[in-house]
Design an enzyme around this catalytic site. Structure first.
Site, PDB file in Angstrom:
ATOM      1  N   HIS A  73      50.526  34.297  43.026  1.00 17.50           N
ATOM      2  CA  HIS A  73      49.465  34.484  42.029  1.00 17.50           C
ATOM      3  C   HIS A  73      49.959  33.954  40.696  1.00 17.50           C
ATOM      4  O   HIS A  73      51.138  34.086  40.373  1.00 17.50           O
ATOM      5  CB  HIS A  73      49.130  35.975  41.873  1.00 17.50           C
ATOM      6  N   LYS A  90      53.368  37.061  46.791  1.00 20.36           N
ATOM      7  CA  LYS A  90      52.503  37.942  47.589  1.00 20.36           C
ATOM      8  C   LYS A  90      53.190  38.403  48.886  1.00 20.36           C
ATOM      9  O   LYS A  90      54.223  37.837  49.286  1.00 20.36           O
ATOM     10  CB  LYS A  90      51.194  37.207  47.889  1.00 20.36           C
ATOM     11  N   GLU A 110      47.350  40.980  32.510  1.00 23.33           N
ATOM     12  CA  GLU A 110      48.008  41.120  33.820  1.00 23.33           C
ATOM     13  C   GLU A 110      49.469  41.540  33.688  1.00 23.33           C
ATOM     14  O   GLU A 110      49.967  42.318  34.512  1.00 23.33           O
ATOM     15  CB  GLU A 110      47.895  39.805  34.596  1.00 23.33           C
ATOM     16  N   TYR A 116      42.505  43.030  40.738  1.00 20.43           N
ATOM     17  CA  TYR A 116      41.553  42.001  41.160  1.00 20.43           C
ATOM     18  C   TYR A 116      40.103  42.405  40.863  1.00 20.43           C
ATOM     19  O   TYR A 116      39.170  41.892  41.500  1.00 20.43           O
ATOM     20  CB  TYR A 116      41.725  41.693  42.644  1.00 20.43           C
ATOM     21  N   ASN A 149      48.194  33.003  50.477  1.00 22.36           N
ATOM     22  CA  ASN A 149      48.606  31.782  49.786  1.00 22.36           C
ATOM     23  C   ASN A 149      49.827  31.977  48.891  1.00 22.36           C
ATOM     24  O   ASN A 149      50.033  31.234  47.932  1.00 22.36           O
ATOM     25  CB  ASN A 149      47.417  31.184  49.024  1.00 22.36           C
TER      26      ASN A 149
HETATM   27  N1  UDP Z   1      40.932  34.364  47.953  1.00 23.81           N
HETATM   28  C1  UDP Z   1      40.472  34.486  49.249  1.00 23.81           C
HETATM   29  N2  UDP Z   1      39.373  33.738  49.640  1.00 23.81           N
HETATM   30  C2  UDP Z   1      38.733  32.903  48.768  1.00 23.81           C
HETATM   31  C3  UDP Z   1      39.189  32.801  47.452  1.00 23.81           C
HETATM   32  C4  UDP Z   1      40.307  33.534  47.067  1.00 23.81           C
HETATM   33  O1  UDP Z   1      41.031  35.230  50.040  1.00 23.81           O
HETATM   34  O2  UDP Z   1      37.747  32.262  49.176  1.00 23.81           O
HETATM   35  C5  UDP Z   1      42.116  35.151  47.525  1.00 23.81           C
HETATM   36  C6  UDP Z   1      43.383  34.296  47.394  1.00 23.81           C
HETATM   37  O3  UDP Z   1      44.501  35.094  47.789  1.00 23.81           O
HETATM   38  C7  UDP Z   1      43.400  33.998  45.904  1.00 23.81           C
HETATM   39  C8  UDP Z   1      42.880  35.320  45.327  1.00 23.81           C
HETATM   40  O4  UDP Z   1      41.857  35.714  46.250  1.00 23.81           O
HETATM   41  O5  UDP Z   1      44.694  33.653  45.450  1.00 23.81           O
HETATM   42  C9  UDP Z   1      42.280  35.225  43.934  1.00 23.81           C
HETATM   43  O6  UDP Z   1      41.313  34.179  43.912  1.00 23.81           O
HETATM   44  P1  UDP Z   1      41.252  33.145  42.719  1.00 23.81           P
HETATM   45  O7  UDP Z   1      39.969  32.388  42.865  1.00 23.81           O
HETATM   46  O8  UDP Z   1      41.491  33.851  41.415  1.00 23.81           O
HETATM   47  O9  UDP Z   1      42.456  32.123  43.044  1.00 23.81           O
HETATM   48  P2  UDP Z   1      43.877  31.888  42.325  1.00 23.81           P
HETATM   49  O10 UDP Z   1      43.690  32.107  40.853  1.00 23.81           O
HETATM   50  O11 UDP Z   1      44.861  32.853  42.946  1.00 23.81           O
HETATM   51  O12 UDP Z   1      44.243  30.464  42.654  1.00 23.81           O
HETATM   52 MG    MG Z   2      42.840  33.699  39.868  1.00 27.12          MG
END
Ligand code: UDP
Ligand code: MG
Length: 141
Positions: free
Chosen positions: A118, A12, A129, A52, A115
């Site tokens: 992805h 990211k 994806e 997303y 974070n």
């Molecule tokens: N995210 C965020 N706040 C939250 C949850 C997710 O900003 O409370 C962002 C974060 O960058 C995350 C992305 O949205 O990686 C997608 O969320 P997901 O729950 O799919 O998490 P991931 O699969 O990336 O662990």
């Molecule tokens: Mg996810």
């Protein structure tokens, strides 16, 4: 020859701008994953919203789209015996505060949004994806 599976991995904008690409690629290789395809990309708003779309109703959606379009990302297709869980294990939990020691997010992430990386969450979503970033021709090997 064991069955090989694939996942989409993204580095990211927070990680790219902090020059962490090499360390994150190394973590993928250390997890036993093989790089099938890799390129740097600048997403536009429509592309980030489409990628997303599953999170469209979540309170963090607009901020997430702004973040993902704020700078360059690196997209990779990683291959391995169980690529989806292997890459998710290497990334760690979404919130770096919950991520296990040694994982990418625990080592490098600044917040639950910023974070670093992805990973697809299922083989079916991985196929969708991967198609967002790579043509079939780029995936031949
Ligand atoms: N995210 C965020 N706040 C939250 C949850 C997710 O900003 O409370 C962002 C974060 O960058 C995350 C992305 O949205 O990686 C997608 O969320 P997901 O729950 O799919 O998490 P991931 O699969 O990336 O662990
Ligand atoms: Mg996810």
């Amino acid at each position: 020859m064991p069955n090989l599976t694939r996942t989409l991995a993204l580095i990211k904008p927070d990680a790219f701008e902090r020059r962490l690409t090499g360390k994150i690629v190394d973590a993928a290789l250390d997890a036993g994953l093989t790089i099938v395809a890799m390129k740097s990309v600048n997403l536009n708003r429509a592309q980030a919203e489409a990628f997303y779309a599953v999170h469209r109703e979540r309170p963090f959606f607009d901020s997430l789209v702004a973040f993902m379009t704020s700078g360059t990302i690196v997209a990779m297709v990683l291959e391995g015996g169980t690529a989806v869980p292997a890459w998710r294990d290497a990334m760690g939990a979404t919130d770096p505060a919950d991520a296990a020691p040694g994982t990418i997010r625990r080592r490098f992430a600044e917040s639950i949004e910023r974070n670093c990386c992805h990973g697809s969450d299922s083989d079916a979503n991985a196929a969708i994806e991967i198609g967002c970033f790579f043509s079939g021709e780029e995936l031949l090997r």
